[in-house]
Design an enzyme around this catalytic site. Sequence first.
Site, mmCIF file in Angstrom:
data_model
loop_
_atom_site.group_PDB
_atom_site.id
_atom_site.type_symbol
_atom_site.label_atom_id
_atom_site.label_comp_id
_atom_site.label_asym_id
_atom_site.label_seq_id
_atom_site.Cartn_x
_atom_site.Cartn_y
_atom_site.Cartn_z
ATOM 1 N N GLU A 150 2.379 -8.481 7.895
ATOM 2 C CA GLU A 150 1.159 -8.097 8.618
ATOM 3 C C GLU A 150 0.137 -9.229 8.619
ATOM 4 O O GLU A 150 -0.986 -9.093 8.132
ATOM 5 C CB GLU A 150 0.559 -6.825 8.014
ATOM 6 C CG GLU A 150 1.391 -5.593 8.280
ATOM 7 C CD GLU A 150 0.734 -4.295 7.824
ATOM 8 O OE1 GLU A 150 0.992 -3.256 8.436
ATOM 9 O OE2 GLU A 150 -0.023 -4.335 6.832
ATOM 10 N N GLU A 191 7.809 -0.826 9.627
ATOM 11 C CA GLU A 191 7.015 0.169 8.900
ATOM 12 C C GLU A 191 6.608 1.253 9.874
ATOM 13 O O GLU A 191 6.061 0.969 10.944
ATOM 14 C CB GLU A 191 5.745 -0.434 8.282
ATOM 15 C CG GLU A 191 5.967 -1.375 7.127
ATOM 16 C CD GLU A 191 4.647 -1.844 6.500
ATOM 17 O OE1 GLU A 191 3.639 -1.103 6.596
ATOM 18 O OE2 GLU A 191 4.628 -2.948 5.936
#
Length: 480
Positions: free
Chosen positions: A184, A377
């Site tokens: 991320e 995710e």
Amino acid sequence: MSLQKIHLPDNFLWGGATAANQAEGGMRSGGRGLNNIDLLPLGEDRMAIAKGKLSNLERRQTYFYPSEEGIDMYTHYLDDIDLLAEIGLKVYRMSISWTRIFPNGDDDVPNEEGLAFYETIFKKLKACGIEPLVTLAHFDVPLALIQKYGAWRDRRMVDAYVNYAKTVFERYQGLVKYWLTINEINILLHQPFVGGGLVFSEGDNTAEITYQAAHYQLVASALATKAAHLIDPENKVGCMLAGGSHYPYTCRPEDYLEAIHRDNGEYFFIDVQARGYYPRYALKKIEREGLRIQMTEQDLVDLRENPVDFVSFSYYSSRTVSAFEDDYATTTGNLFKSIKNPHLNSTEWGWQIDPIGLRSSLNMLYNRYQKPLFIVENGLGAKDEPDENGYVVDDYRIDYTRQHIKAFKDAVEIDGVELMGYTTWGILDITAASTGQMSKRYGFIYVDRDDEGRGSLKRTPKKSFYWYQKVIKSNGEDLD
């Protein structure tokens, strides 16, 4: 000309995900050094520390640090992998703790005990028919390098990271072929300490420091990608984005333009990693804001010559924005503030549930990059109520996951998106990255532990475990 319906490929990678800093524990075991998340406490100071506004580079007895034990996968890994094999995973996304390999981040020689630890895990996964998908840096910055260099604000971090990457690429050649460079990466803009180990002092130009750190992370990612391909041409390297579409709150042109600008702000990192160069909108931002970012010609060559093989991302919710944001009520979602969308339901933590937003994000990313995508995710954080045996009837999680699987199947089967796989977050209950809580549970496997670190750590499959087992066995055809 007749077209056959596209289904998920037979080699679609169904899986689950965890991260070392949220699951592994063993903070002082096996020669491991401390990292940034080891200094991130539960409680009211957590967000200020995460954003780099409050310095906390020494562990304090007044704080409780969830990462110290996590769910103790350090001692439970092999048994946990047996559960992952039972559910039928094709891929397990996990991260290596940088400081388990190099306790200070840039030691002259790696820690053999740490290298052997992960080797055992990868061999066990292979024996169970599970491919590892390994993140090199999942919110993981060695504390010693924060103290020595100020973390990613310093170019010397690039060499330390690339040396670490080369070390694990060489050691695990033949055991791991799917890699992610930095988790991320756009979280650096929202939580600079979590994403890059950055701590700010009064008078700092925080934007300049943050974008300089971003540049060094991008260069490091490119050089790690280069090293991975040289060491083993079979390696596939991806980047990783905290994803989610931005919707304009109204059809006012100003709101639509704001949504475009917000998308650009988050996609900037992936634009560089996937395309190999800074997009013009990013260069104009740097120019407009007078940010003095140190970039060498060699940096630009390294970025251009070493794009990633695939693009991965997390998706929990969409985001709604307006040029007049102060006029509306807001909510949260994976660290991003959003206007509350009246057409969507929300989780107990205010994250808005939007399966169609996943399909939209897949289309946007695939059209933008024309590279294989990987959802690494996706999951529902909720408070589970186990029975006396630890069993949880989590129909709400099954429904959330079912709707998101339907959405990405539509993206593949109707829209033609090229999707490699899907790993739910987290396959076991782990401490939540945003809050540090255990009560915010995502897993298909219940772990007996509470927010204060109490509990037996016993693992118990939930109802969703058996549902997902059926989904994987049918390659996504049986979602009932």
